[in-house]
Design an enzyme around this catalytic site. Structure first.
Site, PDB file in Angstrom:
ATOM      1  N   LEU A 559       0.806  -1.151  -0.015  1.00  0.00           N
ATOM      2  CA  LEU A 559       0.008   0.135   0.096  1.00  0.00           C
ATOM      3  C   LEU A 559       0.830   1.422   0.159  1.00  0.00           C
ATOM      4  CD1 LEU A 559      -2.696  -0.948   2.703  1.00  0.00           C
ATOM      5  CD2 LEU A 559      -3.120  -0.781   0.213  1.00  0.00           C
ATOM      6  N   GLY A 560       2.042   1.123   0.521  1.00  0.00           N
ATOM      7  CA  GLY A 560       2.822   2.273   0.506  1.00  0.00           C
ATOM      8  C   GLY A 560       3.923   2.318   1.669  1.00  0.00           C
ATOM      9  N   GLY A 562       5.682   3.721   4.736  1.00  0.00           N
ATOM     10  CA  GLY A 562       5.553   4.679   5.849  1.00  0.00           C
ATOM     11  C   GLY A 562       6.849   5.186   6.603  1.00  0.00           C
ATOM     12  N   GLY A 563       6.518   5.938   7.321  1.00  0.00           N
ATOM     13  CA  GLY A 563       7.876   6.277   8.183  1.00  0.00           C
ATOM     14  C   GLY A 563       8.772   5.214   8.999  1.00  0.00           C
ATOM     15  N   PHE A 564       8.019   3.974   9.156  1.00  0.00           N
ATOM     16  CA  PHE A 564       8.697   3.271  10.008  1.00  0.00           C
ATOM     17  C   PHE A 564       8.699   1.781   9.148  1.00  0.00           C
ATOM     18  CE2 PHE A 564       6.909   6.095  12.708  1.00  0.00           C
ATOM     19  CZ  PHE A 564       7.929   6.470  13.532  1.00  0.00           C
ATOM     20  N   GLY A 565       8.464   1.726   7.788  1.00  0.00           N
ATOM     21  CA  GLY A 565       8.536   0.639   6.970  1.00  0.00           C
ATOM     22  C   GLY A 565       7.494   0.415   6.208  1.00  0.00           C
ATOM     23  N   VAL A 567       3.834  -0.915   4.197  1.00  0.00           N
ATOM     24  CA  VAL A 567       2.442  -1.478   4.491  1.00  0.00           C
ATOM     25  C   VAL A 567       1.943  -2.209   3.394  1.00  0.00           C
ATOM     26  CG1 VAL A 567       0.255  -0.486   5.433  1.00  0.00           C
ATOM     27  CG2 VAL A 567       2.311   0.786   5.814  1.00  0.00           C
ATOM     28  N   LYS A 581       1.647  -3.468   8.897  1.00  0.00           N
ATOM     29  CA  LYS A 581       2.833  -2.617   8.886  1.00  0.00           C
ATOM     30  C   LYS A 581       4.094  -3.465   9.133  1.00  0.00           C
ATOM     31  CE  LYS A 581       2.942   1.547   9.396  1.00  0.00           C
ATOM     32  NZ  LYS A 581       3.525   3.151   9.404  1.00  0.00           N
ATOM     33  N   ASP A 678       4.510  12.403  14.428  1.00  0.00           N
ATOM     34  CA  ASP A 678       4.406  12.290  13.190  1.00  0.00           C
ATOM     35  C   ASP A 678       3.264  12.628  12.440  1.00  0.00           C
ATOM     36  OD1 ASP A 678       5.815  12.537  10.682  1.00  0.00           O
ATOM     37  OD2 ASP A 678       5.977  10.461  10.471  1.00  0.00           O
TER      38      ASP A 678
END
Ligand SMILES: *[C@@H]1O[C@H](CO)[C@@H](O)[C@H](O)[C@H]1NC(C)=O
Ligand SMILES: *[C@@H]1O[C@H](CO)[C@@H](O)[C@H](O)[C@H]1NC(C)=O
Ligand SMILES: *[C@@H]1O[C@H](CO)[C@@H](O)[C@H](O)[C@H]1NC(C)=O
Ligand SMILES: *[C@@H]1O[C@H](CO)[C@@H](O)[C@H](O)[C@H]1NC(C)=O
Length: 870
Positions: A559-560, A562-565, A567, A581, A678
């Site tokens: 899906l994309g 994110g800041g932490f890995g 998804v 995630k 964030d």
């Protein structure tokens, strides 16, 4: 009319102390009586003599003759009027007192302000060339404490509007020892040092003393105190928000100093604005060389010293000599920098630090004796020194990155050190490193250039360190593997299981397969309401279940990022859609801590938070499983030229309210008091009914929040949403989330991203929005798609709330409970938001905008983090 307010010799009688009450009574009655005669100005032919004073329009300041204690000399001065303790802030004839009682202050025939003695001789004059003075001029004492001289025609409007704009002379431009809010101090690198303030000679002698306070305009500028033998103290470089060498000047970001843009003459000005104009404040340089900031305490009726410089021994200028470090916590306080040794060891050991230190090994390029061409093994390197007040006398260079700055230092043999920091960019030192102090918190990082052989000795130490680290690491790993084994043994192939006893650490007793199917068949995993679900059971997913659901983490399911890995979208066996995630491996958190954190976070349940379904751990991989949000994130709507029309004002307002409630829950109502860190449009997900759901909450906790971890982990923020105190100083609090919320709110209404927003006048959205709103043109800001569907009043109110949230001072920003309240009420009066000053920081190289680069990673200095749960 003579126009001088006759006041029975109140000031400077020493007796006034403690008789404030009587004084007030006297003042009230006399001002009623004298009302028509109290004046704040004099013109030609009018005089201020013995027992006569001018009083500024709202009575803050008074001007007249005074005599210091134990002295018969008479000076013309300005003092704070309402204080029971007398405080002279300006003296006209400091070096030419009048000796008898017959002196007067007046405006002379040539238009200058003058002090005349008993023989009508001029002892002091404002000294303006009479050819540039209007024939009829008036001196007005303003409510700021400024005495301005202007054409009589302008005097009325000046005193009515507090505007000394047309003046041709003002006392604020010729200060004595006191810096009052509203004064401007010139900063001009070409004109050189500006020793704007000069101390009194002694406590009761206002004549010119031995100490100066002013600005070293060498960019980035610093405040400096000069004594007879040169510098006595300096503030450290200005980074656009704070002076970086003042140790306790960190954090709440409400100091009120501002450096203006460069004007046509190459001047910039430092100004100081009190965060609350009804507070009386001043800075001054004392006769003994100390600078102090005083604030008037209304309750105790006295001045309190808010801060004083130099405060400690290490603040004294270059206390330890060149190439040395002063550390208040050390004994002795002075030590040489690594790679340096005392220049004169005998003196040094006796505690005479003045000679300082010198390099143990000369830099290769400066070493004439051995010109070793191509000897790569002796390349220079840098030694990092954290948390220091950077040395004096730097060359400021424009540079976009620390690497570039380092390269610039390496390529010039005269360079001894460099530093790179937000707001001051790149500094290089080509002379000795002078006046370096080590702070116990805060401070910047200095990179000292050393010959490789000096760095080598350092690395022997660090080799040992590495070996220890590896051994400890191996042990920890062994324990972790053992725990994992036990954990796996317990799994026995079930997809779902959960813990029975939530108080026990997660490492044992997981399997309760009886409840497995019940867990799966619950409609949406977990109940959600405003209240957290007490003692919710947290499902742990089997890795193979996740693999199957996400089609082995296939690209199509991604899906994309994110800041932490990344998804992934997934579909469970029963048909429920999930979002997985997969956390990046940056987190050094141990398995047990990770699980404990997840257990805590999983209990946060709120209709405006993304539903948390469970987690999964497989080897190094850690995954969080959330409910799937079919409408993706808010940025797919408001920043999309087609989709944006789907969100009318009503919907947008509901989204804003929802986010505010979710954030309030995180900040206040949840057991954990989570700071999101964030918050941004892409972290707001939308469910089927377009209800907003905050995602990524609790990430700061999962990624470690204590300082030791913060140096190994990286906490990611997004520049367009970062509060100034976080971007500049790495400080985080609930008010930083409020700031991000304010940005988000404005983006939702305006339909434009803060980041990358430019107009000819404004380099970012907040500044643009503030100015439009302030000009009463807030309506122009509204996204054209919703202009027709909206209630203008409601939107304007929202914009104002957004602007309140993005104020510079954390104190000025409302907390989330107030934000929710303000959003929900149409009647509560809103404060007027202050112009955010940080948005366009004038750095060393012209305009430096905080919001230019995309994502930054801050790996240290995260000192404030989420508050621990009880
Ligand atoms: C005053 O100004 C005039 C014209 O600008 C100039 O000629 C004169 O020298 C000035 N006088 C002094 C004392 O500076
Ligand atoms: C400003 O200070 C005054 C007096 O100290 C106080 O009564 C007032 O509430 C303050 N205003 C703000 C906005 O903090
Ligand atoms: C300290 O050392 C310097 C030279 O290193 C010397 O000139 C000076 O006299 C010494 N001061 C005292 C007080 O000994
Ligand atoms: C090296 O640095 C010094 C001091 O900053 C400067 O004067 C000189 O021009 C520099 N040399 C080169 C080659 O850049």
């Amino acid at each position: 009319m003579l126009g001088a307010f006759v006041n029975g010799g109140m000031p400077f009688s020493g007796k006034a102390r403690g008789s404030f009450f009587l004084f007030s009574l006297f003042f009230v009655s006399s001002s009623l009586f004298w009302c028509s005669r109290a004046a704040n100005s004099i013109s030609q032919g009018q005089f201020v003599g013995k027992d006569e004073t001018l009083i500024s329009s709202s009575g803050n300041f008074e001007l007249g003759f005074f005599s210091p204690q134990n002295s018969s000399r008479r000076y013309v001065g300005i003092w704070y009027r309402k204080m029971s303790v007398n405080t002279v802030v300006w003296v006209a004839n400091r070096d030419s007192p009048v000796s008898d009682e017959s002196g007067v202050l007046t405006v002379s025939g040539d238009g200058n302000l003058v002090v005349l003695d008993g023989n009508n001789r001029t002892v002091w004059s404002s000294g303006i060339n009479s050819s540039s003075v209007p024939t009829s001029s008036t001196a007005v004492l303003m409510d700021t404490g400024n005495l301005v001289l202007l054409a009589s025609a302008d005097a009325g409007s000046a005193s009515a509007y507090g505007n000394g704009g047309n003046s041709y002379w003002q006392s604020f431009e010729h200060p004595t020892d006191t810096y009052l809010p509203g004064m401007r101090v010139r900063v001009n690198p070409v004109a050189g040092e500006n020793r704007a303030f000069r101390s009194w000679k002694s406590l009761d002698d206002p004549s010119s003393g031995d100490f100066f306070m002013g600005i070293d305009p060498q960019l980035p500028p610093q405040i400096v105190i000069w004594g007879q033998s040169g510098r006595e103290w300096r503030s450290g470089h200005w980074n656009g928000v704070i002076f970086t060498g003042v140790q306790n000047m960190t954090g709440n970001f409400q100091y009120g100093f501002k450096l203006s843009d460069i004007d046509a003459d190459g001047n910039m000005y430092f100004t100081y604005t009190s965060s609350n104009s009804s507070n009386h404040l001043m800075f001054r340089i004392l006769w003994n060389g100390k600078e102090e900031q005083l604030g008037w305490d209304e309750t105790s009726n006295e001045w309190t010293v808010l801060q004083e410089q130099p405060a400690k021994e290490c603040d004294l200028y270059n206390k330890c000599g060149n190439f040395a470090i002063c550390n208040e916590m050390d004994s002795p306080k002075c030590s040489c920098m690594e790679g340096f040794s005392p220049k004169s060891p005998d003196q040094w050991n006796r505690g005479n630090w003045s000679a300082g230190c010198a390099r143990k090994t000369q830099l290769q390029c400066r070493d004439n004796s051995s010109i070793s061409v191509g000897d790569g093994s002796r390349m220079d390197g840098f030694l990092k020194l954290d948390g220091v007040k950077l040395p004096d006398f730097a060359d400021s260079i424009s540079s976009s990155s620390a690497e570039e700055c380092e390269a610039k230092c390496l390529e010039n043999c005269t360079c001894d050190a460099y530093a790179f920091a937000i707001g001051i960019e790149c500094l290089l030192w080509s002379e000795d490193l002078i006046d370096v102090q080590l702070f116990d918190e805060g401070g910047l990082t200095l990179q000292i250039r050393l010959d490789n052989s000096e760095l080598g000795t350092k690395s022997k130490i660090s080799n040992l360190f590495i070996i220890i680290t590896v051994l400890v690491g191996a042990f920890v790993l062994g324990v972790a593997v053992w725990l994992l084994r036990r954990f796996k043994d317990n799994l026995k192939g079930f997809s779902f299981f959960h813990r029975k006893n939530k108080e026990l650490p997660l490492s044992h007793d997981f399997v309760e397969n009886g409840e497995l199917s019940a867990e799966l068949s619950r409609p949406n995993g977990l109940a959600r309401d405003d209240k957290p679900v007490g003692g919710a059971d947290i499902p742990v997913f089997n890795f193979s279940t996740i693999e199957a659901a996400t089609n082995f983490f296939s690209e199509e399911n991604k899906l994309g990022l994110g800041g932490f890995g990344p998804v992934y979208k997934g579909k469970l066996f029963g048909g429920q859609e999930i979002a997985v995630k997969r956390l990046s491996r940056k987190s050094s958190q141990g398995l047990v801590e990770f699980k404990n954190e997840v257990m805590l976070i999983a209990k946060l349940q709120h209709r405006n938070l993304v539903g948390f379904l469970g987690f999964c751990v497989q080897g190094e991989d850690k995954m969080l499983v959330y409910e799937y949000m079919p409408n993706k994130s808010l940025d797919c709507f408001i920043f999309d030229s087609v989709m944006r029309a789907q969100l009318d004002w009503k919907k947008r307002f509901e989204i804003i309210e929802g986010i505010a409630r979710g954030l309030l829950y995180l900040h206040r109502d949840s057991r954990l008091r989570i700071i999101h860190r964030d918050l941004k449009v892409s972290n707001i997900l939308l469910d089927k009914e377009m209800n907003p759901k905050i995602s990524d909450f609790g990430m700061a906790r999962i990624f470690g929040t204590n300082e030791n971890e913060a140096s190994t982990n990286r906490v990611v923020g997004t520049y367009g949403y970062m509060s100034p105190e976080y971007a500049m100083e790495g400080l985080f609090s609930v008010k930083s989330d409020v700031y991000s919320f304010g940005i988000l709110l404005l983006e939702i209404i305006i339909g434009k991203k803060n980041l990358g927003f430019h107009t000819p006048e404004h380099s970012n959205l907040i500044s643009h929005a503030w100015h439009r709103w302030n000009e009463g043109k807030g309506i122009e800001l509204i996204d054209p798609c919703i202009r027709d569907s909206c209630s203008t009043d409601e939107v304007l109110r929202c914009i104002q709330i957004g602007l309140l949230c993005v104020q510079d001072s954390t104190v000025d920003r409302p907390a989330m409970p107030s934000v929710v309240l303000l959003l929900g009420s149409e009647t509560v009066d809103l404060p007027i938001p202050k112009l955010p000053m940080s948005i366009s920081i004038t750095g060393s190289m012209g305009t430096y905008s905080l919001f230019e680069s995309q994502e930054i990673e801050s790996s240290n200095g995260i000192t404030v983090s989420s508050v621990d749960g009880r």
